[in-house]
Design a protein around this motif. Structure first.
Motif, mmCIF file in Angstrom:
data_model
loop_
_atom_site.group_PDB
_atom_site.id
_atom_site.type_symbol
_atom_site.label_atom_id
_atom_site.label_comp_id
_atom_site.label_asym_id
_atom_site.label_seq_id
_atom_site.Cartn_x
_atom_site.Cartn_y
_atom_site.Cartn_z
ATOM 1 N N TYR A 1 0.827 -1.205 0.000
ATOM 2 C CA TYR A 1 0.000 0.000 0.000
ATOM 3 C C TYR A 1 0.866 1.262 0.000
ATOM 4 C CZ TYR A 1 -2.740 3.773 2.081
ATOM 5 O OH TYR A 1 -3.317 4.985 2.350
ATOM 6 N N GLN A 2 1.868 1.295 0.887
ATOM 7 C CA GLN A 2 2.715 2.481 1.015
ATOM 8 C C GLN A 2 3.534 2.728 -0.251
ATOM 9 O OE1 GLN A 2 4.830 1.290 4.514
ATOM 10 N NE2 GLN A 2 3.121 1.747 5.878
ATOM 11 N N THR A 3 4.000 1.661 -0.876
ATOM 12 C CA THR A 3 4.778 1.821 -2.099
ATOM 13 C C THR A 3 3.929 2.437 -3.207
ATOM 14 O OG1 THR A 3 6.240 -0.026 -1.548
ATOM 15 C CG2 THR A 3 6.101 0.602 -3.866
ATOM 16 N N LEU A 4 2.719 1.932 -3.385
ATOM 17 C CA LEU A 4 1.839 2.480 -4.407
ATOM 18 C C LEU A 4 1.387 3.899 -4.060
ATOM 19 C CD1 LEU A 4 -0.194 -0.731 -5.217
ATOM 20 C CD2 LEU A 4 1.192 0.564 -6.842
ATOM 21 N N ALA A 5 1.386 4.237 -2.763
ATOM 22 C CA ALA A 5 1.040 5.600 -2.361
ATOM 23 C C ALA A 5 2.090 6.607 -2.838
ATOM 24 C CB ALA A 5 0.884 5.675 -0.842
ATOM 25 N N GLY A 6 3.265 6.102 -3.222
ATOM 26 C CA GLY A 6 4.313 6.967 -3.753
ATOM 27 C C GLY A 6 4.192 7.260 -5.234
ATOM 28 N N ASP A 7 3.120 6.814 -5.853
ATOM 29 C CA ASP A 7 2.945 7.011 -7.295
ATOM 30 C C ASP A 7 2.848 8.480 -7.697
ATOM 31 O OD1 ASP A 7 3.129 4.389 -8.053
ATOM 32 O OD2 ASP A 7 1.005 4.118 -8.517
ATOM 33 N N PHE A 8 2.609 9.374 -6.729
ATOM 34 C CA PHE A 8 2.527 10.796 -7.057
ATOM 35 C C PHE A 8 3.844 11.327 -7.624
ATOM 36 C CE2 PHE A 8 4.204 10.711 -2.762
ATOM 37 C CZ PHE A 8 5.142 11.730 -2.749
ATOM 38 N N MET A 9 4.915 10.591 -7.430
ATOM 39 C CA MET A 9 6.213 11.049 -7.924
ATOM 40 C C MET A 9 6.368 10.862 -9.431
ATOM 41 S SD MET A 9 8.727 9.672 -4.915
ATOM 42 C CE MET A 9 8.026 9.263 -3.321
ATOM 43 N N TYR A 10 5.642 9.913 -10.010
ATOM 44 C CA TYR A 10 5.755 9.636 -11.442
ATOM 45 C C TYR A 10 4.810 10.523 -12.250
ATOM 46 C CZ TYR A 10 7.609 5.183 -9.657
ATOM 47 O OH TYR A 10 8.306 4.211 -8.978
ATOM 48 N N GLU A 11 5.232 10.888 -13.439
ATOM 49 C CA GLU A 11 4.327 11.577 -14.352
ATOM 50 C C GLU A 11 3.161 10.674 -14.722
ATOM 51 O OE1 GLU A 11 5.813 14.212 -17.709
ATOM 52 O OE2 GLU A 11 4.947 12.531 -18.849
ATOM 53 N N ASP A 12 3.442 9.386 -14.950
ATOM 54 C CA ASP A 12 2.390 8.430 -15.289
ATOM 55 C C ASP A 12 2.792 7.041 -14.801
ATOM 56 O OD1 ASP A 12 0.342 6.932 -16.273
ATOM 57 O OD2 ASP A 12 0.659 7.411 -18.382
ATOM 58 N N TYR B 1 -7.394 1.301 -0.487
ATOM 59 C CA TYR B 1 -7.785 1.619 0.874
ATOM 60 C C TYR B 1 -6.702 1.140 1.834
ATOM 61 C CZ TYR B 1 -12.485 2.872 -0.654
ATOM 62 O OH TYR B 1 -13.559 3.486 -1.255
ATOM 63 N N VAL B 2 -6.540 1.883 2.922
ATOM 64 C CA VAL B 2 -5.560 1.504 3.941
ATOM 65 C C VAL B 2 -5.856 0.082 4.412
ATOM 66 C CG1 VAL B 2 -4.701 2.001 6.257
ATOM 67 C CG2 VAL B 2 -5.261 3.885 4.699
ATOM 68 N N PRO B 3 -4.864 -0.805 4.371
ATOM 69 C CA PRO B 3 -5.102 -2.193 4.814
ATOM 70 C C PRO B 3 -5.471 -2.253 6.303
ATOM 71 C CG PRO B 3 -3.088 -2.028 3.511
ATOM 72 C CD PRO B 3 -3.515 -0.632 3.801
ATOM 73 N N GLU B 4 -6.363 -3.154 6.614
ATOM 74 C CA GLU B 4 -6.748 -3.393 7.999
ATOM 75 C C GLU B 4 -6.721 -4.889 8.276
ATOM 76 O OE1 GLU B 4 -10.549 -1.587 8.672
ATOM 77 O OE2 GLU B 4 -9.756 0.465 8.672
ATOM 78 N N ASP B 5 -6.092 -5.258 9.375
ATOM 79 C CA ASP B 5 -6.050 -6.664 9.814
ATOM 80 C C ASP B 5 -5.539 -7.591 8.715
ATOM 81 O OD1 ASP B 5 -7.071 -5.985 12.338
ATOM 82 O OD2 ASP B 5 -9.130 -6.109 11.590
ATOM 83 N N GLY B 6 -4.591 -7.109 7.947
ATOM 84 C CA GLY B 6 -3.997 -7.946 6.909
ATOM 85 C C GLY B 6 -4.806 -8.050 5.637
ATOM 86 N N VAL B 7 -5.875 -7.264 5.517
ATOM 87 C CA VAL B 7 -6.725 -7.291 4.321
ATOM 88 C C VAL B 7 -6.548 -5.972 3.563
ATOM 89 C CG1 VAL B 7 -9.054 -7.492 3.411
ATOM 90 C CG2 VAL B 7 -8.380 -8.815 5.432
ATOM 91 N N TYR B 8 -6.229 -6.094 2.301
ATOM 92 C CA TYR B 8 -5.976 -4.933 1.437
ATOM 93 C C TYR B 8 -7.034 -4.917 0.338
ATOM 94 C CZ TYR B 8 -3.408 -2.363 -2.298
ATOM 95 O OH TYR B 8 -3.023 -1.502 -3.298
ATOM 96 N N VAL B 9 -7.760 -3.818 0.233
ATOM 97 C CA VAL B 9 -8.834 -3.678 -0.746
ATOM 98 C C VAL B 9 -8.476 -2.554 -1.718
ATOM 99 C CG1 VAL B 9 -11.280 -3.184 -1.118
ATOM 100 C CG2 VAL B 9 -10.557 -4.524 0.891
#
Length: 615
Positions: free
Chosen positions: A416-427, A541-549
């Motif tokens: 989740y955190q890695t993909l949250a860094g996508d703002f750094m790429y143009e695309d 969505y922020v993962p909760e209890d090991g579940v990522y949506v």
């Protein structure tokens, strides 16, 4: 070093026996009328040190010699020629004169094939398959060994010797790839690697204009390209700019003293990318990173030398035009001179506006990776590279998501955190996601041969943002640990006559292998028709209890993906996702066809990913 070029015919006509006839090679061996890149620099190599003193003339409609560059090594000339739009296709005859004596050499000028599909680009709508030809399938046993080549090994019991796989073997299994859901083929380099050993991988090129004879020839490579295009599939070529093989002719006999990056004593690159972007970095660290050699057997090219730069750029353009290449994967991107890379990339963009370029950026951290691509940073160096092989979503994403226990910054939170860094790429949609490749431990081994986790990785790969890439054999859970790398480059079972099992067929696969294959096939073929996954947006969505949506969505379709990384079933309250679920009430699971009510709650099995087409 004796070196005979295969692509053009020599005319060795001398007016007097006082001047010795000699082999003359011209690179590139041909060009085309109507290219935007119409000023071409021909590197001409002869066997005599006095050749470089000769005068040059040409009499051909639409061809002029703008400049004759006499290089330090008298065996070479660099000819700047101009190909006018009204030039006549056919054989161009260059006349190399010494006084009243002359030697004529033929060079080919071609019309462009306007009916051919190429340079289409590879996008998030595609699914890439990475194959190493020597290890995929042997379609022609007659080329397993080639007389006079340095590497005469042929032993499938060794992980480092040649095994005999070739281009014909890949052609023979295009139906298999298409059935799996693959749209694009990327192969490790197929140009000649005339090295004494370790020639199976292709990254030590010794002739940029010759297909390695153990793989086939130029005609076969074109056939492969054409066969792909007939199936509405695409071809990616693996580009190697940073280095060549030690036995390349222009390493053994350098045209100029600064053709390579050379040091008083052998100096390896540090493999540390940080000095290239670190505002506190030393010049010495920057130089060693960029100019140090990748290995002792792969000399580092000096791309600041204009003749080296022209040679490499023209080879890139030539390859796309000659072989119908659609996309360009750039090896060891971070070790190249980055200003040169921008120039080379731009030459390809200018000639082929739809072409896709992505670079190998084996770095650590989203910011470091984004530095090498088109990004949203305000920094002195601005890269024009479209995308990267996304090591971040691998090393700091899907692998810890499946192998680490869930925690505040651990487990699936890292994805989740890695993909949250996508703002750094143009695309970020132009980045290429993968589970493993030819340098890394195979994914099935990475997840400790846990088939449930393997299937979770496949599901993520085929539903997250970006371009998915599958390494050959991952679909049948091939395993192997990359120390040494030969263990992750084993033969695809069934690719050789006499193999005990043929994993290209359902009958030849085990129950587990078929389960992995069918899971991949189902999701990959669904992806082909899913606008939401191919080109839609990602909301996570922020993962909760090991579940990522997360959701992939557009105006036509919404796909809900629920990843349960726990060892037990988990139930989620779907009202949390009302923003994206909206008025949808059911979800059809892609892999099984089962329908689920999503209005109140949803229970996900242990170690499983629901891919739900909302209805």
């Amino acid at each position: 070093m004796k070196f005979i070029h295969q692509f053009f015919t020599l005319a060795l006509c001398l007016a007097s026996p006082s001047i010795r006839a000699q082999a003359v090679e011209i690179y590139p061996p041909n060009w085309w009328i109507g290219m935007k890149h119409n000023t071409v620099q021909l590197l001409v190599k002869a066997s005599d040190a006095g050749f470089g003193k000769r005068d040059v003339s040409v009499k051909h409609a639409g061809i002029t010699v703008a400049k004759v560059n006499r290089l330090e090594n008298g065996k070479y000339l660099a000819l700047d020629i101009i190909v006018q739009p009204d030039a006549t296709p056919g054989t161009v005859v260059f006349d190399f004169k010494a006084g009243k004596k002359s030697q004529k050499v033929n060079w080919e000028l071609k019309p462009r094939d306007k009916n051919r599909a190429y340079a289409q680009g590879v996008t998030s709508a595609d699914f890439i398959y990475l194959a190493m030809p020597d290890r995929f399938s042997n379609g022609d046993a007659s080329n397993d060994k080639i007389k006079d080549m340095r590497d005469q090994s042929l032993n499938r019991d060794s992980i480092f010797y040649r095994h005999g796989g070739d281009l014909q073997g890949i052609i023979n299994h295009l139906d298999y790839l298409q059935d799996l859901g693959i749209t694009t083929l990327w192969m490790t380099p197929v140009f000649e690697n005339d090295m004494p050993d370790r020639t199976e991988h292709g990254y030590a090129i010794t002739n940029h204009y010759k297909i390695d004879a153990r793989q086939g020839d130029a005609a076969l490579y074109k056939k492969l390209s054409n066969e792909l295009h007939k199936r509405n599939m695409k071809l990616i070529q693996d580009a190697v700019y940073n280095h060549v093989g030690l036995y390349h002719f222009f390493v053994q006999d350098k045209p100029t003293h600064d053709w390579l990056h050379e040091w008083p004593a052998y100096t390896n690159t540090t493999y540390k990318d940080q000095p290239l972007m670190d505002i506190h970095a030393s010049a010495a660290d920057q130089k060693r990173m960029s100019d140090g050699w990748f290995t002792k057997f792969m000399p580092d090219l000096n791309q600041q030398n204009p003749y080296v730069a022209n040679f490499l750029i023209q080879h890139a353009l030539w390859s796309v035009e000659e072989f119908g290449v659609d996309g360009w994967r750039i090896d060891t991107y971070i070790y190249n001179d980055l200003d040169f890379m921008n120039r080379c990339n731009q030459a390809l963009y200018d000639e082929y506006p739809n072409i896709t370029l992505f670079g190998e950026t084996w770095v650590h951290g989203v910011s470091s990776q984004a530095f090498f691509t088109r990004n949203n940073f305000t920094i002195p160096f601005k890269s024009n590279l479209l995308g990267a092989t996304d090591f971040q979503t691998n090393l700091y994403g899907i692998v810890p998501a499946l192998n680490e226990p869930f925690g505040w910054t651990n487990g699936v939170n890292k994805l989740y955190q890695t993909l949250a860094g996508d703002f750094m790429y143009e695309d970020p949609m132009r980045n290429v996601n993968f589970l493993d490749n030819h340098d890394m431990t195979r994914f099935y081994s990475t997840v400790n041969e846990d088939l449930a986790k393997h299937k979770m990785g496949i599901a993520w790969l085929l539903t997250t943002r970006g371009i998915p890439q599958l390494y050959y054999g991952t679909e049948i859970i091939m395993k192997g640990v990359s120390n040494p790398d030969g263990w992750v480059r084993l033969d695809f079972p069934g690719g050789w006559p006499g193999d005990k099992a043929n994993k290209f067929t359902k009958e030849g696969r085990t129950e587990k292998e078929n389960e992995a294959f069918e899971w991949t096939k189902k999701l990959a073929n669904f992806r082909k028709s899913s606008s939401a996954i191919k080109t839609g947006k990602l909301m996570q969505y922020v993962p909760e209890d090991g579940v990522y949506v997360y959701f992939r969505y557009d105006d036509k379709q919404t796909v809900m993906c629920v990843m349960n990384t726990q060892d037990k079933p988990m139930t989620i309250d779907t009202k949390r996702f009302a923003e994206r679920i909206k008025t949808f009430s059911k979800g059809k699971e892609v892999s099984t066809g089962a329908a689920y009510d999503i209005k109140q709650s949803l229970t996900i099995p242990a170690k499983y990913v629901f891919v739900l087409d909302l209805q």
